[in-house]
Design a protein around this motif. Sequence first.
Motif, mmCIF file in Angstrom:
data_model
loop_
_atom_site.group_PDB
_atom_site.id
_atom_site.type_symbol
_atom_site.label_atom_id
_atom_site.label_comp_id
_atom_site.label_asym_id
_atom_site.label_seq_id
_atom_site.Cartn_x
_atom_site.Cartn_y
_atom_site.Cartn_z
ATOM 1 N N TYR A 1 -54.659 -81.733 -41.110
ATOM 2 C CA TYR A 1 -55.844 -81.532 -40.534
ATOM 3 C C TYR A 1 -56.332 -80.165 -40.741
ATOM 4 O O TYR A 1 -57.605 -79.571 -40.654
ATOM 5 C CB TYR A 1 -56.233 -81.849 -39.280
ATOM 6 N N ASP A 2 -55.510 -79.203 -41.119
ATOM 7 C CA ASP A 2 -55.988 -77.680 -41.415
ATOM 8 C C ASP A 2 -57.009 -77.307 -42.478
ATOM 9 O O ASP A 2 -57.884 -76.669 -42.262
ATOM 10 C CB ASP A 2 -54.821 -76.861 -41.900
ATOM 11 N N ASP A 3 -56.825 -78.262 -43.625
ATOM 12 C CA ASP A 3 -57.992 -77.988 -44.654
ATOM 13 C C ASP A 3 -59.289 -78.322 -43.998
ATOM 14 O O ASP A 3 -60.241 -77.799 -44.352
ATOM 15 C CB ASP A 3 -57.502 -78.979 -46.038
ATOM 16 N N VAL A 4 -59.171 -79.692 -43.486
ATOM 17 C CA VAL A 4 -60.450 -79.901 -42.700
ATOM 18 C C VAL A 4 -61.060 -78.986 -41.984
ATOM 19 O O VAL A 4 -62.225 -78.657 -41.899
ATOM 20 C CB VAL A 4 -60.379 -81.568 -42.225
ATOM 21 N N TRP B 1 -41.823 -81.474 -35.788
ATOM 22 C CA TRP B 1 -42.318 -82.585 -36.775
ATOM 23 C C TRP B 1 -43.709 -83.038 -36.655
ATOM 24 O O TRP B 1 -44.714 -82.738 -37.685
ATOM 25 C CB TRP B 1 -41.520 -83.613 -37.074
ATOM 26 N N LEU B 2 -43.963 -83.348 -35.487
ATOM 27 C CA LEU B 2 -45.424 -83.705 -35.265
ATOM 28 C C LEU B 2 -46.410 -82.703 -35.533
ATOM 29 O O LEU B 2 -47.359 -82.921 -36.079
ATOM 30 C CB LEU B 2 -45.624 -84.372 -33.547
ATOM 31 N N GLN B 3 -46.129 -81.861 -34.922
ATOM 32 C CA GLN B 3 -47.193 -80.286 -35.136
ATOM 33 C C GLN B 3 -47.260 -79.967 -36.559
ATOM 34 O O GLN B 3 -48.432 -79.951 -37.064
ATOM 35 C CB GLN B 3 -46.777 -79.163 -34.323
ATOM 36 N N HIS B 4 -46.144 -80.111 -37.335
ATOM 37 C CA HIS B 4 -46.187 -79.650 -38.714
ATOM 38 C C HIS B 4 -47.257 -80.644 -39.472
ATOM 39 O O HIS B 4 -47.864 -80.392 -40.353
ATOM 40 C CB HIS B 4 -44.767 -79.560 -39.444
#
Length: 72
Positions: free
Chosen positions: A46-49, A37-40
Motif C-alpha cells: 500500500y505505500d505506492d498507493v 512480517w504483516l507490517q512489512h
Amino acid sequence: MDEDEDKRMLADPAVEGNRPRSGRSRKRVPDAAFEKWLQHGLHAMYDDVANEPIPEELLRLIAEKRTEDPKQ
C-alpha cells in the motif's frame, strides 16, 4: 443440543459447552515476527498507493464543498 445452541457456541468463545479445559488460562501474545512480517507486507502493498497524488477532481470537489458550507 439444537442447531441454534451450536451456532451460539461457535459465535461466542465465552460459552464453554463440552470443550475440554486445559486447567490454565493463557493469553495469546502477539508473535513479534508475525507482526513485523504483516507490517512489512502491508507497507509493500500500500505505500505506492498512499504516496500517489490526490486527483485534481477530488481536490476540486473538496474546495467546492468548503465554499458552499464553511462550517464543515
